[in-house]
Scaffold this active site. Structure first.
Site, PDB file in Angstrom:
ATOM      1  N   HIS A 167       0.828  -1.219   0.000  1.00 32.16           N
ATOM      2  CA  HIS A 167       0.000   0.000   0.000  1.00 32.16           C
ATOM      3  C   HIS A 167       0.857   1.263   0.000  1.00 32.16           C
ATOM      4  CE1 HIS A 167      -3.921  -2.052   0.896  1.00 32.16           C
ATOM      5  NE2 HIS A 167      -3.126  -2.948   1.434  1.00 32.16           N
TER       6      HIS A 167
ATOM      7  N   ARG B 112      -7.170   7.072   4.153  1.00 33.57           N
ATOM      8  CA  ARG B 112      -6.144   6.918   3.106  1.00 33.57           C
ATOM      9  C   ARG B 112      -6.556   5.783   2.176  1.00 33.57           C
ATOM     10  NH1 ARG B 112      -1.364   4.062   2.160  1.00 33.57           N
ATOM     11  NH2 ARG B 112       0.130   5.175   0.860  1.00 33.57           N
TER      12      ARG B 112
ATOM     13  N   ASN C 224     -10.269  -2.806   2.627  1.00 34.98           N
ATOM     14  CA  ASN C 224      -9.993  -2.774   1.191  1.00 34.98           C
ATOM     15  C   ASN C 224     -11.290  -2.535   0.428  1.00 34.98           C
ATOM     16  OD1 ASN C 224      -7.231  -3.257   1.283  1.00 34.98           O
ATOM     17  ND2 ASN C 224      -7.442  -5.474   1.083  1.00 34.98           N
TER      18      ASN C 224
ATOM     19  N   PHE D 220       1.110 -14.043   4.630  1.00 36.69           N
ATOM     20  CA  PHE D 220       1.090 -12.712   4.016  1.00 36.69           C
ATOM     21  C   PHE D 220       2.404 -12.379   3.289  1.00 36.69           C
ATOM     22  CE2 PHE D 220       1.083  -7.969   4.176  1.00 36.69           C
ATOM     23  CZ  PHE D 220      -0.057  -7.767   3.432  1.00 36.69           C
TER      24      PHE D 220
ATOM     25  N   ARG E  77      -2.552  -9.429  11.716  1.00 36.19           N
ATOM     26  CA  ARG E  77      -2.545  -7.990  11.467  1.00 36.19           C
ATOM     27  C   ARG E  77      -2.418  -7.211  12.772  1.00 36.19           C
ATOM     28  NH1 ARG E  77      -7.380  -6.109   7.893  1.00 36.19           N
ATOM     29  NH2 ARG E  77      -5.983  -4.392   7.374  1.00 36.19           N
TER      30      ARG E  77
ATOM     31  N   TYR F 184       0.901  -4.303  12.038  1.00 37.94           N
ATOM     32  CA  TYR F 184       0.795  -2.866  11.728  1.00 37.94           C
ATOM     33  C   TYR F 184       1.623  -1.996  12.655  1.00 37.94           C
ATOM     34  CZ  TYR F 184      -2.580  -3.983   8.183  1.00 37.94           C
ATOM     35  OH  TYR F 184      -3.167  -4.487   7.054  1.00 37.94           O
TER      36      TYR F 184
HETATM   37 FE1  HDD Z   1      -2.519  -4.836   5.437  1.00 41.54          FE
HETATM   38  C1  HDD Z   1      -1.028  -1.816   5.137  1.00 41.54           C
HETATM   39  C2  HDD Z   1      -5.466  -3.518   4.308  1.00 41.54           C
HETATM   40  C3  HDD Z   1      -3.928  -7.976   5.446  1.00 41.54           C
HETATM   41  C4  HDD Z   1       0.236  -6.059   6.921  1.00 41.54           C
HETATM   42  N1  HDD Z   1      -3.112  -3.024   4.826  1.00 41.54           N
HETATM   43  C5  HDD Z   1      -2.360  -1.890   4.780  1.00 41.54           C
HETATM   44  C6  HDD Z   1      -3.143  -0.799   4.313  1.00 41.54           C
HETATM   45  C7  HDD Z   1      -4.400  -1.282   4.074  1.00 41.54           C
HETATM   46  C8  HDD Z   1      -4.377  -2.679   4.405  1.00 41.54           C
HETATM   47  C9  HDD Z   1      -5.583  -0.500   3.558  1.00 41.54           C
HETATM   48  C10 HDD Z   1      -2.641   0.611   4.090  1.00 41.54           C
HETATM   49  C11 HDD Z   1      -2.881   1.481   5.284  1.00 41.54           C
HETATM   50  C12 HDD Z   1      -2.431   2.880   4.976  1.00 41.54           C
HETATM   51  O1  HDD Z   1      -3.061   3.520   4.131  1.00 41.54           O
HETATM   52  O2  HDD Z   1      -1.446   3.297   5.567  1.00 41.54           O
HETATM   53  N2  HDD Z   1      -4.303  -5.604   4.896  1.00 41.54           N
HETATM   54  C13 HDD Z   1      -5.415  -4.879   4.566  1.00 41.54           C
HETATM   55  C14 HDD Z   1      -6.564  -5.756   4.514  1.00 41.54           C
HETATM   56  C15 HDD Z   1      -6.131  -7.007   4.826  1.00 41.54           C
HETATM   57  C16 HDD Z   1      -4.703  -6.904   5.069  1.00 41.54           C
HETATM   58  C17 HDD Z   1      -7.976  -5.314   4.210  1.00 41.54           C
HETATM   59  C18 HDD Z   1      -6.892  -8.286   4.929  1.00 41.54           C
HETATM   60  C19 HDD Z   1      -8.105  -8.364   5.315  1.00 41.54           C
HETATM   61  N3  HDD Z   1      -1.931  -6.682   6.030  1.00 41.54           N
HETATM   62  C20 HDD Z   1      -2.680  -7.838   5.985  1.00 41.54           C
HETATM   63  C21 HDD Z   1      -1.942  -8.910   6.638  1.00 41.54           C
HETATM   64  C22 HDD Z   1      -0.764  -8.364   7.074  1.00 41.54           C
HETATM   65  C23 HDD Z   1      -0.777  -6.979   6.675  1.00 41.54           C
HETATM   66  C24 HDD Z   1      -2.433 -10.335   6.794  1.00 41.54           C
HETATM   67  C25 HDD Z   1       0.376  -8.991   7.808  1.00 41.54           C
HETATM   68  C26 HDD Z   1       0.350 -10.083   8.482  1.00 41.54           C
HETATM   69  N4  HDD Z   1      -0.675  -4.087   5.861  1.00 41.54           N
HETATM   70  C27 HDD Z   1       0.277  -4.768   6.523  1.00 41.54           C
HETATM   71  C28 HDD Z   1       1.472  -3.908   6.881  1.00 41.54           C
HETATM   72  C29 HDD Z   1       1.058  -2.520   6.312  1.00 41.54           C
HETATM   73  C30 HDD Z   1      -0.294  -2.808   5.696  1.00 41.54           C
HETATM   74  C31 HDD Z   1       2.794  -4.459   6.484  1.00 41.54           C
HETATM   75  C32 HDD Z   1       2.039  -1.816   5.377  1.00 41.54           C
HETATM   76  C33 HDD Z   1       2.063  -0.376   5.813  1.00 41.54           C
HETATM   77  C34 HDD Z   1       1.338  -0.360   7.051  1.00 41.54           C
HETATM   78  O3  HDD Z   1       0.892  -1.615   7.357  1.00 41.54           O
HETATM   79  O4  HDD Z   1       1.158   0.604   7.761  1.00 41.54           O
HETATM   80  O5  HDD Z   1       1.641  -3.861   8.258  1.00 41.54           O
END
Ligand code: HDD
Length: 695
Positions: free
Chosen positions: A72, A109, A145, A158, A355, A359
């Protein structure tokens, strides 16, 4: 504490630096007298280390970048507020969901997932829809999402799905696209991905605008009421402008012509007062009824069809303010699934559980340490007092000597809150079991809902999905991967597998499609079906008007007036900026030069009459291309009576669907009405011959 719509902005305003009327200074507040030359010995001599202004300026520049989000990375943000329609006390004790008069500030966002920060907005991808509610009880982050299900069931996978989807590691190709071997290799080996694959190959993955896409909390959460009764809840965002998509050719061209298409669209809409609005809806399920559903609520690859559990409207999100600084707000905002307020709780969904860890963890690297919650955009408006301390970039300064709990030296402060005083109490869920690495058998059915989704789509939507699979799998170089994917498609739908196999030039495996257990189709899954159910509207739709000298200005004005009255945005396009001379001798101002704009930026095209204007456009290859491309993308094309000549030159049949020709529709208001009615259909998928028209 009192929180209203303005609370967050007021808090942010304390940290804003306003240059107007102020001297240029160093970071230390020393006024700068000269910033174009470094301090040297003689005009041609070496620079002195003593030059603190030079050193500071360069050092600060050298360190401007922070790591982009691991997923993202590309996004756009906006401020706004959330308001409930009526108290939700029957389901939750969350304070911000009680009073319809309360406006809770939010920051949202939107994002793509796979691409890096500089990638294009309109790539085929899932879109993030993350909302931070600054409630009086602390921050609640709903990090969702635009697709209601996820690729995998357990967060431990993931890193695998993301590595596979992102650019391949040896040459970092391709950017922001899943049309490559490693993505399809992974999904071909992990059938739980199939439901979400259907969604990402559908038009959902190429939204027309962030303002026109749905959002979903994906996981099942819990609502907890005042009596501590827990119910399952799923969150939905529905855009009031309806859910609309681009077409693939358009999306690809936009990636080059305007990579900021979605970001610009959001920013401009807010600047001009067309505030994006989304309705929050909830699906509520009593805990006792969960077993009867036929799907496991803890499985994030499944949804609950709205026909089974209806979505109840709860309130409205309005985005009414752009960030003042992209980096400070949109880049530094840190969403954490674990940010939760009393009255809302988690479930044991293994994707969600992962999650809850990831995060916070990721921000430690991205934002440089544990104090990221003190960055202005992340700070709650609720007061913060605790014994957490120190670390890089600490902003606030705790007062007193007692930095532990319990204490007597600080009078026992900060003290604990009971549930009645707003203390967060976890839902005392009953759990027992063996410690093991295992997937529940109730997560096993990977094809039923993939089939439900595909079968719920209208014929044109199915066609687009098939084309997308042909495109993506057509870029896969390993035949065995294509074949493995077809084996999965064979379990989803006979048309799907045969049509995709044909496109790939491979034999279709025998179709053995599953019979979905729930409803045979769900209207809420088809954007076309949803469109039919909404009142027709052209609000905020963009119409390009092609003109040259000699245009019929009265006709142009009549149509423009009608479209603008209905909330559409009209842009007059001519070869050059400035004005064109109308047939009546008046000057018509030009909004865009044809050099800088294309049909892909508009939802419809209008060609006013005026013999000389039409004759010029007919000879102009770029103008013809504009009309033909709009036609190819199934957009409404309106040609006043004189302008039908241009349609002919473009090989477009004036009787084709979505072509509003003046000789049929009439002139003036009659034409404008017919044109706006056609625009309100958004696309005319029933154009059978559009491949014949060059563009
Ligand atoms: Fe995630 C970012 C949505 C599964 C780990 N995720 C991130 C963002 C969104 C989502 C919208 C951007 C937030 C922003 O605008 O800063 N992610 C989802 C949805 C998921 C999902 C709807 C499943 C239902 N995500 C998911 C899993 C993991 C992550 C299973 C890890 C085990 N996601 C992350 C992250 C991020 C992220 C690595 C990257 C940047 C951040 O968190 O702040 O932690």
């Amino acid at each position: 504490m009192y929180v209203d719509e303005k609370s967050k902005d007021q808090q942010l305003s304390r940290d804003r630096s306003e240059p107007t009327g102020n001297f240029l200074t160093t970071d230390q507040g020393i006024r700068v007298e000269h910033t174009d030359d470094s301090l040297k010995i003689g005009a041609r001599g070496p620079t002195l280390l003593e030059d603190f202004h030079f050193r500071e300026k360069i050092t600060r520049f050298d360190h401007e970048r922070i790591p982009e989000r691991v997923v993202h990375a590309r996004g756009a943000g906006a401020h706004g507020y959330f308001q409930v329609y009526e108290s939700q006390a029957k389901y939750t004790r969350a304070k911000f969901l009680q009073d319809p008069a309360k406006k809770t500030p939010v920051f949202v966002r939107f994002s793509t997932v796979a691409g890096s920060r500089g990638s294009a907005d309109t790539v085929r991808d899932v879109r993030g829809f993350a909302v931070k509610f600054y409630t009086e009880e602390g921050n609640w982050d709903l990090v969702g999402n635009n697709i209601p299900v996820f690729f995998i069931q357990d967060g431990i996978k993931f890193p695998d799905i993301i590595h596979a989807a992102k650019a391949e590691p040896h040459h970092e190709i391709p950017q922001a696209a899943t049309a490559h071997d490693s993505f399809w290799d992974f999904v071909s080996l992990v059938p739980e991905t199939m439901h979400m694959v259907m969604w990402t190959m559908s038009d959902r993955a190429i939204p027309r605008s962030f303002r026109m896409m749905q959002g979903f909390g994906v996981h099942t959460f819990r609502f907890i009421d005042e009596k501590n009764t827990a119910r399952f809840v799923k969150f939905h965002w529905k855009p009031l402008l309806g859910t609309h998509s681009l077409v693939w050719d358009e999306a690809q061209k936009l990636s080059g012509k305007d990579p900021d298409f979605h970001r610009r669209d959001l920013y401009e809409a807010i600047e001009q007062g067309d505030f994006p609005e989304y309705e929050l809806g909830i699906q509520i399920l009593e805990e006792a009824d969960a077993q009867k559903l036929g799907v496991d609520l803890l499985d994030a690859t499944k949804l609950i069809p709205e026909e089974v559990v209806p979505v109840q409207p709860v309130g409205k999100l309005t985005l009414n303010r752009n960030p003042t600084n992209f980096f400070a707000e949109t880049e530094q905002v840190a969403f954490c699934v674990a940010n939760i307020v009393p009255g809302i709780d988690f479930t044991d969904d293994p994707l969600m559980q992962a999650r809850l860890f990831s995060y916070l963890d990721t921000q430690l690297t991205r934002l440089g340490g544990p104090n990221f919650a003190e960055i202005p955009i992340n700070r709650p408006v609720a007061p913060v007092h605790n014994n957490q301390q120190d670390g890089f970039g600490r902003h606030t300064s705790n007062v007193g000597r007692a930095n532990y709990f319990p204490n007597s030296l600080g009078g026992g402060c900060p003290f604990l809150a009971s549930q009645k005083q707003g203390g967060y109490v976890h839902h005392p869920e009953q759990v027992s079991g063996q410690k093991l690495r295992e997937r529940s058998a109730s997560f096993n059915d990977h094809y039923s809902q993939a089939a439900l989704f595909f079968r719920s789509l209208s014929a044109p939507e199915q066609e687009h999905l098939i084309d997308a699979c042909r495109f993506e799998l057509g870029k896969v170089e390993t035949k065995a991967i294509q074949e493995r994917v077809l084996e999965h498609f064979a379990k989803i739908d006979a048309l799907l597998v045969s049509a995709v196999a044909e496109g790939l030039g491979l034999p279709a495996p025998k179709a053995t499609p599953v019979t979905p257990k729930g409803p045979p189709a769900s209207k809420a899954l088809s954007m076309e079906a949803m469109k039919q159910a909404m009142p027709p509207s052209i609000k905020t739709r963009k119409i390009g008007v092609l003109v040259a000298d000699g245009v019929d200005a009265d006709e142009l004005m009549a149509v423009r007036k009608e479209l603008e009255a209905q909330g559409a945005l009209v842009k007059v396009i001519a070869k050059r900026l400035g004005t064109v001379k109308a047939a009546n001798g008046k000057d018509v101002p030009v909004d865009k030069s044809a050099l800088t704009t294309d049909s892909i930026e508009y939802d419809g095209v209008f060609i006013p009459g005026g013999a000389a204007s039409v004759a010029t456009l007919k000879k102009d290859g770029k103008a013809r291309h504009f009309v033909q491309e709009a036609y190819l993308h199934c957009k409404t094309v309106g040609a006043a009576k004189d302008a039908e000549e241009l349609l002919k030159a473009c090989e477009i049949d004036p009787a084709a669907p979505g072509i509003v020709a003046g000789s049929k529709a009439g002139a003036g208001t009659a034409f404008a009405t017919a044109f706006s009615q056609a625009l309100a259909k958004h696309r005319h998928w029933d154009r059978k011959d559009n491949d014949r028209v060059p563009a």
